[in-house]
Design an enzyme around this catalytic site. Structure first.
Site, PDB file in Angstrom:
ATOM      1  N   HIS A  55     -18.023  -0.625   0.481  1.00 10.12           N
ATOM      2  CA  HIS A  55     -17.492  -1.869   1.046  1.00 10.12           C
ATOM      3  C   HIS A  55     -15.983  -1.772   1.252  1.00 10.12           C
ATOM      4  O   HIS A  55     -15.216  -1.707   0.288  1.00 10.12           O
ATOM      5  CB  HIS A  55     -17.853  -3.036   0.101  1.00 10.12           C
ATOM      6  CG  HIS A  55     -17.443  -4.367   0.636  1.00 10.12           C
ATOM      7  ND1 HIS A  55     -16.970  -5.393  -0.145  1.00 10.12           N
ATOM      8  CD2 HIS A  55     -17.429  -4.847   1.911  1.00 10.12           C
ATOM      9  CE1 HIS A  55     -16.691  -6.429   0.609  1.00 10.12           C
ATOM     10  NE2 HIS A  55     -16.953  -6.125   1.854  1.00 10.12           N
ATOM     11  N   GLU A 105     -15.198  -0.840  -2.558  1.00 13.01           N
ATOM     12  CA  GLU A 105     -16.141  -1.139  -3.628  1.00 13.01           C
ATOM     13  C   GLU A 105     -17.353  -0.228  -3.421  1.00 13.01           C
ATOM     14  O   GLU A 105     -17.977  -0.255  -2.352  1.00 13.01           O
ATOM     15  CB  GLU A 105     -16.567  -2.607  -3.578  1.00 13.01           C
ATOM     16  CG  GLU A 105     -15.458  -3.549  -4.015  1.00 13.01           C
ATOM     17  CD  GLU A 105     -15.831  -5.022  -3.882  1.00 13.01           C
ATOM     18  OE1 GLU A 105     -15.387  -5.818  -4.716  1.00 13.01           O
ATOM     19  OE2 GLU A 105     -16.556  -5.381  -2.923  1.00 13.01           O
ATOM     20  N   ASN A 128     -15.114 -10.236  -3.047  1.00 13.00           N
ATOM     21  CA  ASN A 128     -15.587 -11.410  -2.317  1.00 13.00           C
ATOM     22  C   ASN A 128     -16.061 -12.514  -3.256  1.00 13.00           C
ATOM     23  O   ASN A 128     -15.928 -13.700  -2.947  1.00 13.00           O
ATOM     24  CB  ASN A 128     -16.729 -11.038  -1.367  1.00 13.00           C
ATOM     25  CG  ASN A 128     -16.205 -10.466  -0.063  1.00 13.00           C
ATOM     26  OD1 ASN A 128     -15.020 -10.554   0.226  1.00 13.00           O
ATOM     27  ND2 ASN A 128     -17.083  -9.866   0.710  1.00 13.00           N
TER      28      ASN A 128
HETATM   29  N1  3HC Z   1      -4.975  -2.144  11.693  1.00 13.67           N
HETATM   30  C1  3HC Z   1      -4.082  -1.224  11.286  1.00 13.67           C
HETATM   31  N2  3HC Z   1      -2.908  -1.535  10.717  1.00 13.67           N
HETATM   32  C2  3HC Z   1      -2.620  -2.837  10.560  1.00 13.67           C
HETATM   33  C3  3HC Z   1      -3.493  -3.851  10.984  1.00 13.67           C
HETATM   34  C4  3HC Z   1      -4.721  -3.456  11.563  1.00 13.67           C
HETATM   35  N3  3HC Z   1      -5.620  -4.355  11.955  1.00 13.67           N
HETATM   36  N4  3HC Z   1      -2.925  -5.049  10.678  1.00 13.67           N
HETATM   37  C5  3HC Z   1      -1.752  -4.786  10.109  1.00 13.67           C
HETATM   38  N5  3HC Z   1      -1.565  -3.460  10.029  1.00 13.67           N
HETATM   39  C6  3HC Z   1      -0.452  -2.757   9.439  1.00 13.67           C
HETATM   40  C7  3HC Z   1       0.805  -3.001  10.223  1.00 13.67           C
HETATM   41  O1  3HC Z   1       0.924  -2.061  11.271  1.00 13.67           O
HETATM   42  C8  3HC Z   1       1.878  -2.833   9.164  1.00 13.67           C
HETATM   43  O2  3HC Z   1       2.150  -1.483   8.933  1.00 13.67           O
HETATM   44  P1  3HC Z   1       3.662  -1.023   8.589  1.00 13.67           P
HETATM   45  O3  3HC Z   1       4.140  -1.898   7.476  1.00 13.67           O
HETATM   46  O4  3HC Z   1       3.526   0.407   8.205  1.00 13.67           O
HETATM   47  O5  3HC Z   1       4.401  -1.239   9.865  1.00 13.67           O
HETATM   48  C9  3HC Z   1       1.214  -3.321   7.884  1.00 13.67           C
HETATM   49  O6  3HC Z   1      -0.193  -3.317   8.135  1.00 13.67           O
HETATM   50  C10 3HC Z   1       1.657  -4.711   7.554  1.00 13.67           C
HETATM   51  O7  3HC Z   1       1.365  -5.526   8.690  1.00 13.67           O
HETATM   52  P2  3HC Z   1       2.344  -6.650   9.227  1.00 13.67           P
HETATM   53  O8  3HC Z   1       3.768  -6.280   8.927  1.00 13.67           O
HETATM   54  O9  3HC Z   1       1.968  -6.941  10.631  1.00 13.67           O
HETATM   55  O10 3HC Z   1       1.942  -7.940   8.442  1.00 13.67           O
HETATM   56  P3  3HC Z   1       1.782  -8.180   6.901  1.00 13.67           P
HETATM   57  O11 3HC Z   1       2.848  -7.534   6.089  1.00 13.67           O
HETATM   58  O12 3HC Z   1       1.580  -9.644   6.792  1.00 13.67           O
HETATM   59  O13 3HC Z   1       0.423  -7.460   6.525  1.00 13.67           O
HETATM   60  C11 3HC Z   1      -1.895  -7.604   6.214  1.00 13.67           C
HETATM   61  C12 3HC Z   1      -0.746  -7.760   7.188  1.00 13.67           C
HETATM   62  C13 3HC Z   1      -2.028  -6.151   5.812  1.00 13.67           C
HETATM   63  C14 3HC Z   1      -3.143  -8.047   6.922  1.00 13.67           C
HETATM   64  C15 3HC Z   1      -1.560  -8.464   4.929  1.00 13.67           C
HETATM   65  O14 3HC Z   1      -1.192  -9.754   5.327  1.00 13.67           O
HETATM   66  C16 3HC Z   1      -2.735  -8.566   3.975  1.00 13.67           C
HETATM   67  O15 3HC Z   1      -2.975  -7.674   3.182  1.00 13.67           O
HETATM   68  N6  3HC Z   1      -3.442  -9.705   4.030  1.00 13.67           N
HETATM   69  C17 3HC Z   1      -4.613  -9.935   3.176  1.00 13.67           C
HETATM   70  C18 3HC Z   1      -5.822  -9.421   3.870  1.00 13.67           C
HETATM   71  C19 3HC Z   1      -7.053  -9.528   3.026  1.00 13.67           C
HETATM   72  O16 3HC Z   1      -7.133 -10.236   2.042  1.00 13.67           O
HETATM   73  N7  3HC Z   1      -8.071  -8.772   3.434  1.00 13.67           N
HETATM   74  C20 3HC Z   1      -9.354  -8.787   2.735  1.00 13.67           C
HETATM   75  C21 3HC Z   1     -10.249  -9.819   3.320  1.00 13.67           C
HETATM   76  S1  3HC Z   1     -11.839  -9.826   2.589  1.00 13.67           S
HETATM   77  C22 3HC Z   1     -12.657  -8.581   3.350  1.00 13.67           C
HETATM   78  O17 3HC Z   1     -12.180  -7.927   4.227  1.00 13.67           O
HETATM   79  C23 3HC Z   1     -14.017  -8.318   2.843  1.00 13.67           C
HETATM   80  C24 3HC Z   1     -15.038  -8.788   3.812  1.00 13.67           C
HETATM   81  O18 3HC Z   1     -16.272  -8.345   3.307  1.00 13.67           O
HETATM   82  C25 3HC Z   1     -15.067 -10.278   3.978  1.00 13.67           C
END
Ligand code: 3HC
Length: 548
Positions: free
Chosen positions: A142, A154, A192
């Site tokens: 996961h 996971e 989750n």
């Molecule tokens: N693909 C690749 N790289 C990405 C990306 C993507 N979709 N989105 C963001 N990035 C990269 C950016 O390029 C950036 O890289 P850098 O720092 O080297 O330039 C880095 O991630 C940080 O992005 P940003 O500066 O644009 O923005 P943030 O600092 O706000 O980070 C985030 C964005 C990584 C999404 C951060 O906000 C985060 O960790 N958020 C929480 C996300 C979360 O909780 N995810 C889990 C959800 S639950 C799940 O997925 C399980 C499912 O089963 C439901």
């Protein structure tokens, strides 16, 4: 024999599948990227290419590495192509009948020793595995969105799984540079099962109309210090996914807080699924208007800050910096009549009694404080009238004032939270009698003073602790149930959801007693809130959850 994994296939090229393809291909694996039709496979290729191009644009990937990565991926709509795959990761929609159809088809295509993994968010791996010809080779793998960024994988083992297969998948995740956590098969697994009820509670609160979406997001992002606010995160994950996990969780636990809120169900029906459809809780379309403001821009011209100590000084200094004329009263013996008619009065009670540490008896801690007269709050109450909005920065003064204040003075509890990366939340509780003008005055003054205002009903825990304490309690309950250790949970939430620190790190910092007491207060309004027995034991013993 432990399987050797080189050639990988990923089935389903939505947000997660495309991200997983990228992770494997970047790590040097040959990858089959499969979707249900040539058009969908082409769309998946578009997702992967865009992501790689973005990395090149940011200087994180060379043009050569981009081309080499894409060169390792075969995009196809033919499952039959996967005959020589060592590992297949399924990332198709979260419906058991679709999963069964894919795994049954794979049984006839891949070698009997190939590993079959599912990226399911919440469905039972045991049920998926039991429907296959070789359940011993079926595990969960996961990933978290965005898969190229978040380190958690996971690895889910079922009672049917071969331990060597589980170990091989864990080692593979390590070689991909990920952080694997191996756990048993349970609804929502670790991350989750903790994240989704937290998101669901935030949606339920938003649904009441008593807290704005900006405030809810600021409560999570700035107040708790998480990377995103809960509604923004729902939009990233996809509201359909959040709803599906809610339903699986509710099915397993029957807890009211796990049921999917009505608003979530309606948004999914309306196909407002978040970023992927351009609209969810927020509008991502190019012509979306600016975010609405919860204030009016009318801060107060004058304020009195009554009390002594760090918080009182911070508030007085921040207000003055914003251009507010501040009357600071830090001597309990001072004449309180100057408070009369002041539009905003902030009481920092413990300090108003003399000193936050000794409660006014300067002999005890050597602060030199003078003890406040017994009738200090009565004196204050006598000079306050309906022209003043009163903010009480601690429960002691709230309690003391309630007994002596005339009913026509509006008192709002104020909580300054610890500063986080996003700033410092100043949270205000809104009693029923508060007017929109009073709320706007308080919000705008706090904002001008450099705080991030969050406003919600004046109820125990307000918004930030209302969300955080139940989130922490869920984590303790998971440990109590013997499913995961505090260390594994902290790894899951930091590596999987980008939390700057784990839930148990936060809990140990706050103290189990503070959280348990807070939950008991919240339970006075919502009897479904029950502090975990393990939390109460730690509170009573005063022991932290994490070693060292
Ligand atoms: N693909 C690749 N790289 C990405 C990306 C993507 N979709 N989105 C963001 N990035 C990269 C950016 O390029 C950036 O890289 P850098 O720092 O080297 O330039 C880095 O991630 C940080 O992005 P940003 O500066 O644009 O923005 P943030 O600092 O706000 O980070 C985030 C964005 C990584 C999404 C951060 O906000 C985060 O960790 N958020 C929480 C996300 C979360 O909780 N995810 C889990 C959800 S639950 C799940 O997925 C399980 C499912 O089963 C439901």
């Amino acid at each position: 024999m432990a399987p050797h994994i080189n050639k990988v296939a990923v089935i389903g090229l939505g947000t997660m599948g495309a991200g997983i393809v990228e992770v494997f291909a970047k790590a040097g694996h040959e990858v089959y990227a499969v979707d249900g039709s040539p058009e969908l496979a082409e769309r998946g290729k578009g997702f992967v290419t865009t992501s790689l191009d973005r990395a090149v644009g940011k200087g994180k990937l060379s043009e050569d590495d981009r081309n080499a990565t894409l060169g390792r991926i075969t995009f196809t709509a033919e499952l039959a192509d996967l005959a020589d795959a060592d590992l297949v990761v399924e990332a198709v929609p979260e419906r058991m009948e679709i999963k069964h159809a894919v795994f049954t088809a794979l049984d006839d295509i891949v070698r009997p020793d190939a590993v079959l993994a599912s990226n399911t968010s919440s469905l039972s791996l045991t049920e998926i595995a039991a429907g296959t010809a070789h359940p011993e080779r079926v595990v969960g793998m996961h990933f978290f969105n965005p898969a190229p960024v978040l380190a958690l994988v996971e690895v889910i083992r079922t009672v049917l799984a071969d331990p060597e297969v589980v170990d091989a998948v864990r080692d593979l995740a390590l070689n991909l540079g990920k952080k694997p956590v191996v756990v048993g098969d349970r609804a929502g697994f670790v991350a989750n099962a903790l994240l989704i009820p937290y998101l669901s509670r935030a949606i339920a609160l938003y649904q009441t109309g008593k807290v704005s979406r900006t405030d809810l997001d600021n409560a999570g992002r700035v107040g708790i210090g998480l990377p995103m606010g809960p509604l923004t995160l729902c939009d990233l994950v996809g509201l359909d996914v959040v709803k599906e996990v809610c339903e699986v969780m509710y099915d397993a636990t029957k807890r009211p807080s796990d049921a999917s809120p009505q608003l979530l169900r309606q948004l999914v029906l309306a196909r407002r699924l978040g970023r992927k459809t351009g609209q969810g809780f927020y509008d991502y379309s190019a012509d979306a208007g600016a975010e609405e403001s919860d204030g009016t821009g009318e801060m107060t011209a004058a304020a009195a800050v009554v009390g002594k100590g760090e918080i009182a000084e911070l508030i007085a200094k921040s207000f003055a910096h914003a251009g507010v004329t501040v009357t600071a009263i830090d001597d309990p013996a001072a004449d309180v009549s100057v408070l009369a008619g002041n539009p905003l009065v902030v009481l920092v009670g413990g300090a108003a009694e003399g000193c936050g540490s000794c409660g006014g008896d300067g002999d005890e801690c050597g602060c030199g404080a003078t003890e406040a007269p017994d009738d200090w709050f009565t004196q204050v109450a006598q000079v306050l009238d309906e022209r003043s909005v009163v903010l009480t920065a601690d429960e002691a003064s709230e309690f003391a004032l309630t007994g002596v204040l005339s009913a026509d003075v509006t008192v709002l509890p104020l909580r300054l939270h610890r500063p986080t990366r996003g700033g410092r939340v100043a949270e205000v509780g809104i009693p029923l009698e508060a007017t929109q003008e009073q709320i706007a005055l308080v919000r705008d003054t706090l904002e001008a003073a450099g705080f991030v205002p969050v406003a919600g009903p004046a109820r125990p825990g307000l918004v930030v602790d209302g969300l955080l304490f139940q989130h922490l309690n869920d984590a303790v309950a998971m440990v109590d149930a013997g499913y995961a250790t505090p260390e594994d949970i902290d790894t899951a939430m930091t590596a999987g959801c980008g939390y700057p620190e784990g839930l148990f790190a936060i809990l140990d910092e706050l103290g189990a007693d503070t959280v348990a007491d807070g939950l008991v207060e919240q339970a006075s309004l919502d009897p479904s809130i029950v502090p975990s027995p393990l939390l109460l034991e730690h509170a009573a013993a005063g022991t932290p959850f994490l070693a060292g």
